[in-house]
Scaffold this active site. Structure first.
Site, short mmCIF file in Angstrom:
data_model
loop_
_atom_site.label_atom_id
_atom_site.label_comp_id
_atom_site.label_asym_id
_atom_site.label_seq_id
_atom_site.Cartn_x
_atom_site.Cartn_y
_atom_site.Cartn_z
N ARG A 244 0.85 -1.19 0.00
CA ARG A 244 0.00 0.00 0.00
C ARG A 244 0.89 1.24 0.00
O ARG A 244 1.95 1.26 0.62
CB ARG A 244 -0.90 0.04 1.25
CG ARG A 244 -2.18 -0.75 1.13
CD ARG A 244 -3.18 -0.08 0.20
NE ARG A 244 -4.49 -0.71 0.22
CZ ARG A 244 -4.88 -1.66 -0.61
NH1 ARG A 244 -4.04 -2.12 -1.53
NH2 ARG A 244 -6.10 -2.16 -0.54
N GLU A 273 -2.89 7.83 -6.03
CA GLU A 273 -3.04 6.88 -7.14
C GLU A 273 -4.06 7.37 -8.15
O GLU A 273 -5.20 7.67 -7.77
CB GLU A 273 -3.43 5.49 -6.60
CG GLU A 273 -2.32 4.89 -5.77
CD GLU A 273 -2.64 3.51 -5.22
OE1 GLU A 273 -1.72 2.84 -4.74
OE2 GLU A 273 -3.81 3.10 -5.28
N HIS A 292 -1.01 0.47 -9.46
CA HIS A 292 -1.84 -0.40 -8.63
C HIS A 292 -2.66 -1.36 -9.50
O HIS A 292 -3.89 -1.46 -9.37
CB HIS A 292 -2.78 0.42 -7.74
CG HIS A 292 -3.22 -0.30 -6.50
ND1 HIS A 292 -3.57 0.33 -5.35
CD2 HIS A 292 -3.38 -1.63 -6.25
CE1 HIS A 292 -3.94 -0.55 -4.43
NE2 HIS A 292 -3.83 -1.76 -4.96
#
Length: 350
Positions: A244, A273, A292
């Protein structure tokens, strides 16, 4: 009619909806950040289950599941995320309210593990750099891109859960790597069953040729990697994260790379992100970046969506789910389930 609502997007909405509603006893609705507050409040007032994204960085602050959000959902029995992470949920607030929290841990482990290993190989083989150089330099000197094997090197895994354990298995089996790991809730025998040797965090940093972050974001891991941790790693080591954003300090990582303290980095997760295109880390040739997407394979999406829908059916039938994050909430959940659904919960923690 049981009501499940999801936030914005699902990896395979059709499969999720088909599996969830197959018996005609569950209705599925959707909310998103563009809806006005009245419409969102009306939708949330009806829901028994709420399905959200696991990463806090992907959702607006007022959709984070905390005490204020819960107050808008009087009939809410459970919340689930679409992947292994759940930092978009305040688990303590949910537990206090008698709300069950679940995720999809393990369902995307193969996809994410493959992505991590691909980053390791791409970095150590300089595949990204030579691919670009071959396209722009007609007089490319191939000997300038001499690279290394990963066979027999040492992998350090921070967080030996489903994903970390799968990476450990692949690296040990396929590449003869020594695997070290740190994990706060595993003993040495449990780590050995997951193909790793349990060591202290400083020892892992000092010995590993690849440091893989595969843990979730919480109070224990937030800011875990800063200047001191990067300085402790070998100058020949690579930093890989599929955990993360927020676990590592991005500015400190950029400084470490600029100073030559690390050989490179593979980053699938970010504080913001996707990261801005002028992010300092994107300027390094020895940084392999992805937004991601480690879990976004077709196979992983099908497994996660079907598994999530089946788990929702179990929860709304009063059964204890297989991927519960806060099992201690069960007695309070069972009381609320009976009060809201008009029948007792049939399951119990195994």
């Amino acid at each position: 009619m049981k009501q499940v609502c999801y936030f914005e997007r699902l990896l395979d909405a059709a499969l999720f909806a088909r599996t969830l509603t197959q018996d005609g006893d569950i209705a599925l609705t959707r909310i998103d950040r563009e809806m006005n507050d009245t419409a969102v409040t009306d939708a949330l007032a009806m829901v028994h289950g709420y399905h959200t994204r696991g990463s806090r960085s992907l959702i607006p602050a007022h959709f984070v599941i905390d005490r204020d959000f819960i107050a808008r959902c009087p009939n809410l029995l459970a919340v689930c995320t679409g992947g292994a992470g759940y930092d978009s949920i305040d688990v303590e607030d949910c537990s206090e309210a008698g709300i069950l929290v679940a995720n999809q841990a393990g369902l995307n482990a193969q996809a994410v593990a493959e992505h991590a290993v691909a980053m390791m190989l791409c970095l150590t083989k300089k595949i990204a750099q030579v691919n670009q150089a071959l396209r722009r330099d007609p007089d490319l000197d191939r000997f300038a891109y001499r690279n290394d094997d990963i066979f027999g090197q040492t992998l350090g895994v921070v967080g030996l859960g489903h994903i970390g354990a799968r990476v450990a298995e692949i690296c040990q089996t396929a590449f003869g790597m020594t695997v070290l790991a740190t994990h706060p809730r595993l003993n040495p025998d449990q780590a050995a069953q997951r193909n790793a040797t349990l060591v202290a965090f400083p020892e892992l940093l000092e010995k590993a040729d690849f440091v893989l972050v595969s843990c979730g974001l919480n109070d224990e891991t937030r800011g875990m990697f800063g200047a001191a941790e990067f300085a402790r790693m070998k100058p020949s080591a690579y930093f890989i994260t599929i955990g993360r954003g927020g676990i590592h300090d991005e500015d400190a990582l950029a400084r470490a790379l600029q100073a030559g303290q690390l050989a490179g980095a593979g980053l699938d997760v970010w504080r913001q992100e996707p990261p801005p295109i002028d992010h300092p880390l994107l300027a390094f040739d020895n940084v392999l970046a992805s937004p991601h997407i480690a879990a976004l394979t077709h196979q992983s999406a099908q497994k996660a969506m079907k598994g999530a829908a089946i788990q929702w059916r179990q929860i709304l039938n009063g059964e204890f789910p297989p991927r519960c994050v806060n099992p201690n909430v069960w007695p309070k959940f069972a009381e609320r389930f009976e009060a809201i659904m008009g029948r007792p919960a049939s399951g119990h923690p195994g």
